[in-house]
Design a protein around this motif. Structure first.
Motif: not given
Length: 475
Positions: A12-14, A20-25, A56-58, A351-357
């Motif tokens: 599944c991870l492969e 998806i984007q590397p940072q998001a992964y 669940e959301e994204h 702040l958490i969302a900004q860091s992730s996105f």
């Protein structure tokens, strides 16, 4: 070759990694641990409820596709949320299971959306006297006493809430009226009381409803000519929680019906809990007979939390979301966002969302950017202490003189102006303003505000005082 949880999840991870984007992964998938595979159900462990909700959301679609490829159309995904169960089993969408690390678990098919936490009341009417009808409480189990942190700003209200929850209808706090400005936790606290009562007394009927919805139900009952059914429905409630009761202002019909419901509940030892954005004494267009009943019990004010309480709130929010953040950043956010708890928690989520996105670490510079946006977008609330200082400086006197008992005209006028601006620029009640400006009562504050209004329209010099001080406070 038989499949294992790890091989299924690796496959599944492969697939996910390629889409998806590397940072998001790295942020949202590397921390996940494959736990077990039972038939078509893969169990994965995630660090927190926040983490689970974010997935669940994204990422629900990509999870579904990858898992279906591995396990077929009947694939299921089970989340194990690894968190010490400090707050009991009140987390939404989780159920406590016995295990060595006291984890909470959630089983959720990926192609089924989460259910609405607060379903609408289907029908507010039942046959009088029938008590075996299921009435949904409309309570949010995520609001608990454990995550309503105590501080000087809310100690009285929280303590009264605990007393009511321990003995609903059996204390002198009936009704219990919680009042205060926007975002200070009124709704959270009354939900916490209701949730605690349901835990301690499962047989009791508890109902949370907004004053707005209550009014709409009453209007519908008049249209359908079943007003008596409406009254009987509310008279069988053991614990009635009405949010934003100031919404009843000017609605004489709704006030009248609520008066009869209130009397019946109170006389029969049932508990009434109310919230409002102001104290009873400050409510406009509410009938006196109703206001007098609001004062029968306890009115407890929620005030703006102090710095230490704000730090505790931020840390508690981060803990519940399974996120680590440097002490320096926590202190910076708590120091700069003072107005209310809702904005404080909003800044942390942002702040958490900004860091992730944006694929950035949570740094003090990122915190400054996020906080600056919150402060800019929020109307600055001036404190009563600051207003007294500005007025005292303007009239070249110290604050102690302004607060003194002297009746000298220029000092009295300065004091009245401080009260006027405190009412204008803060959400504090008249009683709270009077208490902080020379230990006066609410009637003195009301008189001061009327005097300032009158003098502003008749005295040019006095109008200049008002205009000058307004400019200083609006900077």
């Amino acid at each position: 070759m038989s499949k294992t949880a790890q091989t299924v999840w690796n496959n599944c991870l492969e697939f996910i990694k390629d889409n998806i984007q590397p940072q998001a992964y790295k942020t949202w998938f590397e921390p996940i641990i494959a736990v077990k595979l039972t038939d078509n159900a893969l169990s994965i462990q995630v660090p927190s409820k926040f983490f689970y909700e974010w997935l669940e959301e994204h990422y629900v679609k990509i999870l579904k596709v990858s898992l279906t490829k591995e396990l077929g159309e009947k694939a299921k995904l089970v989340y194990i949320i690894k968190m010490e169960n400090t707050y009991g089993n009140k987390q939404p969408f989780t159920e406590k299971i016995p295990s060595s690390n006291r984890s909470a678990v959630k089983s959720q098919e990926v192609d089924i959306p989460l259910k609405n936490k607060n379903p609408e009341l289907r029908n507010p009417f039942v046959i009088p006297g029938i008590r075996n009808v299921k009435i949904e409480s409309q309570l949010n189990p995520n609001y608990s006493f454990e995550n309503f942190l105590e501080g000087d700003s809310n100690r009285l209200a929280r303590s009264a809430g605990l007393a009511v929850a321990a003995k609903p209808g059996g204390t002198s706090f009936n009704p219990l009226l919680i009042f205060g400005g926007v975002g200070l936790g009124k709704t959270h606290l009354v939900h916490a009381i209701g949730v605690d009562i349901k835990d301690k007394y499962p047989e009791k009927t508890v109902l949370y409803i907004s004053a707005e919805k209550f009014t709409q139900q009453y209007i519908d009952s008049v249209k359908k000519n079943n007003r008596n059914d409406f009254i009987h429905f509310y008279q069988i409630i053991d614990v009635l929680i009405i949010d934003d009761v100031q919404f009843l202002s000017g609605k004489t019909g709704t006030q009248d019906v609520f008066f009869h419901i209130f009397n019946h509940l109170h006389q029969n030892g049932k508990q009434v809990i109310l919230t409002s954005d102001k104290a009873p004494v400050d409510m406009q267009d509410i009938e006196q007979r109703l206001l007098s009943r609001f004062k029968w019990g306890l009115s407890a004010e929620l005030q703006t939390p102090d710095f230490e309480t704000r730090v505790s709130i931020v840390k508690n929010k981060l803990y519940r979301d399974g996120v680590d953040m440097p002490e320096e950043i926590i202190n910076y956010v708590a120091k700069n966002i003072k107005s209310n708890v809702r904005e404080l928690e909003g800044a942390i989520i942002s702040l958490i969302a900004q860091s992730s996105f944006n694929k950035k670490e949570v740094t003090i510079d990122l915190a400054r950017i996020v906080v600056e946006k919150f402060v800019k977008n929020t109307k600055r609330e001036v404190s009563i202490d600051y207003i007294q200082k500005v007025v005292s400086d303007y009239f070249q006197m110290d604050v102690n003189t302004l607060q003194s008992k002297t009746r000298k005209r220029h000092i009295v006028q300065a004091r009245q102006l401080a009260m006027f601006f405190a009412k204008k620029f803060t959400k504090a009640s008249l009683a709270s303003i009077g208490s902080q400006i020379g230990k006066r009562d609410h009637a003195t504050v009301l008189h001061a505000c009327k005097t300032v209004d009158n003098l502003t329209s008749t005295d040019k010099q006095f109008k200049k005082y008002v205009d000058d001080i307004t400019k200083k406070l609006s900077v």
